[in-house]
Design an enzyme around this catalytic site. Structure first.
Site, mmCIF file in Angstrom:
data_model
loop_
_atom_site.group_PDB
_atom_site.id
_atom_site.type_symbol
_atom_site.label_atom_id
_atom_site.label_comp_id
_atom_site.label_asym_id
_atom_site.label_seq_id
_atom_site.Cartn_x
_atom_site.Cartn_y
_atom_site.Cartn_z
ATOM 1 N N ASP A 185 -1.038 0.787 5.129
ATOM 2 C CA ASP A 185 0.082 0.504 4.243
ATOM 3 C C ASP A 185 1.398 0.879 4.919
ATOM 4 O O ASP A 185 2.481 0.614 4.381
ATOM 5 C CB ASP A 185 -0.078 1.180 2.883
ATOM 6 C CG ASP A 185 -0.068 2.705 2.955
ATOM 7 O OD1 ASP A 185 -0.031 3.265 4.058
ATOM 8 O OD2 ASP A 185 -0.117 3.341 1.876
ATOM 9 N N SER A 186 1.299 1.421 6.129
ATOM 10 C CA SER A 186 2.479 1.609 6.972
ATOM 11 C C SER A 186 3.157 0.286 7.277
ATOM 12 O O SER A 186 4.289 0.260 7.778
ATOM 13 C CB SER A 186 2.097 2.313 8.288
ATOM 14 O OG SER A 186 1.006 1.659 8.915
ATOM 15 N N ASP A 211 -6.346 -0.121 4.397
ATOM 16 C CA ASP A 211 -5.715 0.998 3.716
ATOM 17 C C ASP A 211 -5.463 0.630 2.258
ATOM 18 O O ASP A 211 -4.821 -0.391 1.980
ATOM 19 C CB ASP A 211 -4.384 1.307 4.409
ATOM 20 C CG ASP A 211 -3.969 2.754 4.309
ATOM 21 O OD1 ASP A 211 -4.646 3.514 3.599
ATOM 22 O OD2 ASP A 211 -2.969 3.121 4.954
ATOM 23 N N LYS A 232 -9.631 2.955 3.610
ATOM 24 C CA LYS A 232 -9.090 4.305 3.753
ATOM 25 C C LYS A 232 -8.381 4.700 2.475
ATOM 26 O O LYS A 232 -7.631 3.901 1.902
ATOM 27 C CB LYS A 232 -8.112 4.400 4.930
ATOM 28 C CG LYS A 232 -7.554 5.817 5.128
ATOM 29 C CD LYS A 232 -6.654 5.931 6.345
ATOM 30 C CE LYS A 232 -5.284 5.352 6.109
ATOM 31 N NZ LYS A 232 -4.509 6.097 5.077
ATOM 32 N N GLU A 247 -5.814 7.670 0.822
ATOM 33 C CA GLU A 247 -5.034 8.894 0.919
ATOM 34 C C GLU A 247 -5.639 9.860 -0.088
ATOM 35 O O GLU A 247 -5.618 9.606 -1.290
ATOM 36 C CB GLU A 247 -3.559 8.618 0.647
ATOM 37 C CG GLU A 247 -2.901 7.835 1.768
ATOM 38 C CD GLU A 247 -1.386 7.886 1.731
ATOM 39 O OE1 GLU A 247 -0.832 8.670 0.934
ATOM 40 O OE2 GLU A 247 -0.761 7.154 2.510
ATOM 41 N N GLU A 255 -3.069 13.947 9.207
ATOM 42 C CA GLU A 255 -1.712 13.551 9.565
ATOM 43 C C GLU A 255 -0.733 14.707 9.454
ATOM 44 O O GLU A 255 -0.656 15.368 8.405
ATOM 45 C CB GLU A 255 -1.236 12.384 8.693
ATOM 46 C CG GLU A 255 0.171 11.925 9.049
ATOM 47 C CD GLU A 255 0.572 10.619 8.384
ATOM 48 O OE1 GLU A 255 1.733 10.186 8.592
ATOM 49 O OE2 GLU A 255 -0.261 10.026 7.676
#
Length: 270
Positions: free
Chosen positions: A42-43, A81, A111, A113, A180
């Site tokens: 999502d970056s 993501d 993925k 978070e 991270e």
């Protein structure tokens, strides 16, 4: 071909490489270089979609770009993501959204978070066949709650909580863990505490692997995080090519004869 199983087998044995990609041409280059994992992060919000953060990124944006990446990838593990609010609100909706990434976009895994709220969701997803990569430390979807992008796990209490959450997600079935922007010595301890591979970004060298955002690696932006590194200067080459194109068009040099085709049958039509 990299699978979640072969990735786990590399833990402690061979460094794991992971990069983001958001389109087919970039994915083909990353895959061709032999990178183990491609993350459709999502970056993309900051990197290619023009947003100020990852929060506006939608499920459909990730799904569409994951499909593009998967179609161009032969060997790397493709991880989608899950964007903000696509999981963690309602379990049934979270499972459906994650499942769409595998069923419709051909991702190999998703993925999340992670936090206390994703332990049971991870277990549920794994139980029905959706591999999960967990993500602890700095979680950009929590930027408003965290008050910025500061390093995480910097005091004893926070470090102990992170290690415990890492263990809980491993026990729930996560096949790997992204760490991270945490202290390198904490990342080392998390890596030692787990049997699944850890993949660091801004977490030092004592993880099982490393991940970076592709635009940072290529040097597409003027700025990159202090824990990143620009391995090329693609922005400079793009600027050179675009300027050269503009100059040749304005000078009447492009297109030249070799770029054109003449058909005798359509001569003197008008």
């Amino acid at each position: 071909m990299t699978t979640t199983r072969t990735l786990r087998e590399k833990a402690g044995e061979e460094p794991i490489t992971m990069l983001t990609a958001y389109d087919a041409p970039t994915a083909a280059v990353v895959d061709g270089a032999g990178v183990d994992v491609i993350l459709v992060g999502d970056s993309m919000g900051n990197a290619v979609l023009g947003y100020d953060s990852t929060l506006p990124v939608t499920l459909e944006e990730v799904r569409s770009r994951t499909g593009a990446v998967a179609r161009a990838t032969e060997d790397a593990l493709v991880v989608a993501d899950m964007p903000f609010l696509s999981f963690g609100v309602d379990e049934a909706e979270s499972v459906e959204n994650a499942g769409r990434m595998l069923k419709e976009a051909d991702a190999d895994a998703v993925k999340l978070e992670s936090g206390p709220h994703t332990v049971e969701l991870t277990r549920r997803l794994v139980d029905i066949g959706i591999p999960v990569m967990a993500h602890l430390g700095l979680t950009p979807q929590h930027v408003n709650q965290l008050g910025g992008y500061q390093r995480q796990g910097t005091d004893r209490g926070a470090a102990e909580e992170l290690i415990e959450l890492a263990r809980e997600h491993e026990e729930a079935g996560a096949f790997s863990l992204v760490l991270e922007h945490v202290p390198a010595n904490l990342a080392r301890q998390v890596t030692e505490a787990l049997s699944i591979p850890t993949i660091g970004i801004g977490a030092g060298r004592h993880t099982d692997g490393q991940v970076l955002v592709i635009t940072d690696v290529l040097g597409l932006d003027d700025w990159s995080p202090p824990f990143s590194k620009q391995f090329g200067n693609v922005r400079e080459e793009m600027e050179r090519a675009v300027s050269a194109y503009k100059k040749e068009v304005e000078a009447g040099e492009f297109p030249a004869e070799e770029h054109s085709h003449v058909e005798d049958d359509v001569e003197n039509v008008y």
